[in-house]
Design a protein around this motif. Sequence first.
Motif, PDB file in Angstrom:
ATOM      1  N   LEU A  23      43.612  30.107  36.813  1.00 19.35           N
ATOM      2  CA  LEU A  23      42.298  30.310  37.413  1.00 19.35           C
ATOM      3  C   LEU A  23      41.715  28.944  37.767  1.00 19.35           C
ATOM      4  O   LEU A  23      41.329  28.175  36.894  1.00 19.35           O
ATOM      5  CB  LEU A  23      41.373  31.053  36.456  1.00 19.35           C
ATOM      6  CG  LEU A  23      39.980  31.363  36.983  1.00 19.35           C
ATOM      7  CD1 LEU A  23      40.071  32.259  38.218  1.00 19.35           C
ATOM      8  CD2 LEU A  23      39.142  32.021  35.919  1.00 19.35           C
ATOM      9  N   VAL A  24      41.686  28.644  39.047  1.00 16.71           N
ATOM     10  CA  VAL A  24      41.174  27.362  39.529  1.00 16.71           C
ATOM     11  C   VAL A  24      40.070  27.643  40.540  1.00 16.71           C
ATOM     12  O   VAL A  24      40.297  28.311  41.541  1.00 16.71           O
ATOM     13  CB  VAL A  24      42.299  26.521  40.192  1.00 16.71           C
ATOM     14  CG1 VAL A  24      41.749  25.207  40.696  1.00 16.71           C
ATOM     15  CG2 VAL A  24      43.438  26.301  39.224  1.00 16.71           C
ATOM     16  N   LEU A  25      38.890  27.143  40.260  1.00 16.34           N
ATOM     17  CA  LEU A  25      37.772  27.326  41.173  1.00 16.34           C
ATOM     18  C   LEU A  25      37.875  26.338  42.329  1.00 16.34           C
ATOM     19  O   LEU A  25      38.532  25.298  42.205  1.00 16.34           O
ATOM     20  CB  LEU A  25      36.459  27.142  40.419  1.00 16.34           C
ATOM     21  CG  LEU A  25      36.189  28.196  39.344  1.00 16.34           C
ATOM     22  CD1 LEU A  25      34.925  27.846  38.570  1.00 16.34           C
ATOM     23  CD2 LEU A  25      36.072  29.579  39.949  1.00 16.34           C
ATOM     24  N   PRO A  26      37.223  26.641  43.446  1.00 20.44           N
ATOM     25  CA  PRO A  26      37.278  25.731  44.597  1.00 20.44           C
ATOM     26  C   PRO A  26      36.762  24.334  44.236  1.00 20.44           C
ATOM     27  O   PRO A  26      35.852  24.182  43.420  1.00 20.44           O
ATOM     28  CB  PRO A  26      36.366  26.399  45.624  1.00 20.44           C
ATOM     29  CG  PRO A  26      36.355  27.838  45.251  1.00 20.44           C
ATOM     30  CD  PRO A  26      36.479  27.862  43.762  1.00 20.44           C
ATOM     31  N   ALA A  27      37.339  23.332  44.890  1.00 19.21           N
ATOM     32  CA  ALA A  27      36.996  21.942  44.588  1.00 19.21           C
ATOM     33  C   ALA A  27      35.989  21.361  45.572  1.00 19.21           C
ATOM     34  O   ALA A  27      35.426  20.310  45.309  1.00 19.21           O
ATOM     35  CB  ALA A  27      38.265  21.091  44.581  1.00 19.21           C
ATOM     36  N   LEU A  76      35.260  31.398  49.492  1.00 18.56           N
ATOM     37  CA  LEU A  76      35.180  32.355  48.388  1.00 18.56           C
ATOM     38  C   LEU A  76      34.001  33.304  48.564  1.00 18.56           C
ATOM     39  O   LEU A  76      34.126  34.518  48.363  1.00 18.56           O
ATOM     40  CB  LEU A  76      35.076  31.611  47.053  1.00 18.56           C
ATOM     41  CG  LEU A  76      35.099  32.465  45.800  1.00 18.56           C
ATOM     42  CD1 LEU A  76      36.411  33.241  45.698  1.00 18.56           C
ATOM     43  CD2 LEU A  76      34.898  31.593  44.572  1.00 18.56           C
ATOM     44  N   VAL A  77      32.853  32.771  48.972  1.00 18.68           N
ATOM     45  CA  VAL A  77      31.671  33.602  49.200  1.00 18.68           C
ATOM     46  C   VAL A  77      31.920  34.575  50.356  1.00 18.68           C
ATOM     47  O   VAL A  77      31.605  35.773  50.267  1.00 18.68           O
ATOM     48  CB  VAL A  77      30.430  32.725  49.458  1.00 18.68           C
ATOM     49  CG1 VAL A  77      29.275  33.548  50.003  1.00 18.68           C
ATOM     50  CG2 VAL A  77      30.020  32.006  48.187  1.00 18.68           C
ATOM     51  N   LEU A  78      32.497  34.090  51.456  1.00 19.78           N
ATOM     52  CA  LEU A  78      32.779  34.959  52.600  1.00 19.78           C
ATOM     53  C   LEU A  78      33.814  36.019  52.256  1.00 19.78           C
ATOM     54  O   LEU A  78      33.679  37.179  52.667  1.00 19.78           O
ATOM     55  CB  LEU A  78      33.233  34.132  53.805  1.00 19.78           C
ATOM     56  CG  LEU A  78      32.145  33.301  54.478  1.00 19.78           C
ATOM     57  CD1 LEU A  78      32.748  32.429  55.578  1.00 19.78           C
ATOM     58  CD2 LEU A  78      31.052  34.187  55.031  1.00 19.78           C
ATOM     59  N   LEU A  79      34.833  35.640  51.518  1.00 19.87           N
ATOM     60  CA  LEU A  79      35.840  36.611  51.092  1.00 19.87           C
ATOM     61  C   LEU A  79      35.191  37.713  50.266  1.00 19.87           C
ATOM     62  O   LEU A  79      35.447  38.906  50.492  1.00 19.87           O
ATOM     63  CB  LEU A  79      36.943  35.932  50.286  1.00 19.87           C
ATOM     64  CG  LEU A  79      37.966  36.860  49.644  1.00 19.87           C
ATOM     65  CD1 LEU A  79      38.807  37.531  50.713  1.00 19.87           C
ATOM     66  CD2 LEU A  79      38.841  36.099  48.674  1.00 19.87           C
ATOM     67  N   SER A  80      34.333  37.339  49.334  1.00 20.48           N
ATOM     68  CA  SER A  80      33.647  38.330  48.500  1.00 20.48           C
ATOM     69  C   SER A  80      32.750  39.230  49.345  1.00 20.48           C
ATOM     70  O   SER A  80      32.712  40.452  49.149  1.00 20.48           O
ATOM     71  CB  SER A  80      32.811  37.631  47.426  1.00 20.48           C
ATOM     72  OG  SER A  80      33.635  36.861  46.596  1.00 20.48           O
ATOM     73  N   ALA A  81      32.016  38.636  50.280  1.00 18.21           N
ATOM     74  CA  ALA A  81      31.118  39.423  51.132  1.00 18.21           C
ATOM     75  C   ALA A  81      31.899  40.385  52.031  1.00 18.21           C
ATOM     76  O   ALA A  81      31.542  41.565  52.150  1.00 18.21           O
ATOM     77  CB  ALA A  81      30.257  38.496  51.981  1.00 18.21           C
ATOM     78  N   PHE A  82      32.963  39.894  52.652  1.00 12.77           N
ATOM     79  CA  PHE A  82      33.752  40.749  53.539  1.00 12.77           C
ATOM     80  C   PHE A  82      34.467  41.860  52.768  1.00 12.77           C
ATOM     81  O   PHE A  82      34.498  43.008  53.200  1.00 12.77           O
ATOM     82  CB  PHE A  82      34.769  39.926  54.338  1.00 12.77           C
ATOM     83  CG  PHE A  82      34.150  39.035  55.369  1.00 12.77           C
ATOM     84  CD1 PHE A  82      32.964  39.370  56.006  1.00 12.77           C
ATOM     85  CD2 PHE A  82      34.749  37.838  55.712  1.00 12.77           C
ATOM     86  CE1 PHE A  82      32.387  38.547  56.959  1.00 12.77           C
ATOM     87  CE2 PHE A  82      34.190  37.001  56.665  1.00 12.77           C
ATOM     88  CZ  PHE A  82      33.006  37.368  57.290  1.00 12.77           C
ATOM     89  N   TYR A  83      35.044  41.522  51.607  1.00 12.36           N
ATOM     90  CA  TYR A  83      35.721  42.535  50.805  1.00 12.36           C
ATOM     91  C   TYR A  83      34.711  43.563  50.296  1.00 12.36           C
ATOM     92  O   TYR A  83      34.963  44.772  50.340  1.00 12.36           O
ATOM     93  CB  TYR A  83      36.462  41.899  49.630  1.00 12.36           C
ATOM     94  CG  TYR A  83      37.152  42.926  48.768  1.00 12.36           C
ATOM     95  CD1 TYR A  83      38.348  43.497  49.164  1.00 12.36           C
ATOM     96  CD2 TYR A  83      36.574  43.353  47.571  1.00 12.36           C
ATOM     97  CE1 TYR A  83      38.973  44.461  48.387  1.00 12.36           C
ATOM     98  CE2 TYR A  83      37.188  44.319  46.796  1.00 12.36           C
ATOM     99  CZ  TYR A  83      38.383  44.856  47.207  1.00 12.36           C
ATOM    100  OH  TYR A  83      38.985  45.820  46.442  1.00 12.36           O
ATOM    101  N   GLY A  84      33.563  43.082  49.826  1.00 10.27           N
ATOM    102  CA  GLY A  84      32.537  43.996  49.339  1.00 10.27           C
ATOM    103  C   GLY A  84      32.044  44.938  50.419  1.00 10.27           C
ATOM    104  O   GLY A  84      31.862  46.137  50.188  1.00 10.27           O
TER     105      GLY A  84
END
Length: 98
Positions: A63-67, A75-83
């Motif tokens: 588990l590596v968070l964005p740097a 990550l935010v866009l992926l979550s929004a689009f998937y949601g």
Amino acid sequence: MVGRWAEIGAGVLWATGASLSFACAMLLTEHKLGGMDGRLRSLLTMTVVGWWRSAAARAAGDLVLPADGTGWIALVLLSAFYGTAITSLFVVLPNWAR
């Protein structure tokens, strides 16, 4: 052909496994939670998937968070689009199919 399969075979098998897993999850979700409101079903589905993915990533130690900012935006866009997509699947599609 054999050389190409050696190059892409693992990815094809992982993609096949992922698609079969997703299909099974959709069938189980519809069978067990079909009468539930789509918004609640969407919330429960995303919560369970997020929990299992987090647990698996922690167990594997990968588990590596964005740097940087670009990674966080992605990550935010992926979550929004998937949601949006999964909520649409459970809310809009059943109403449209009636």
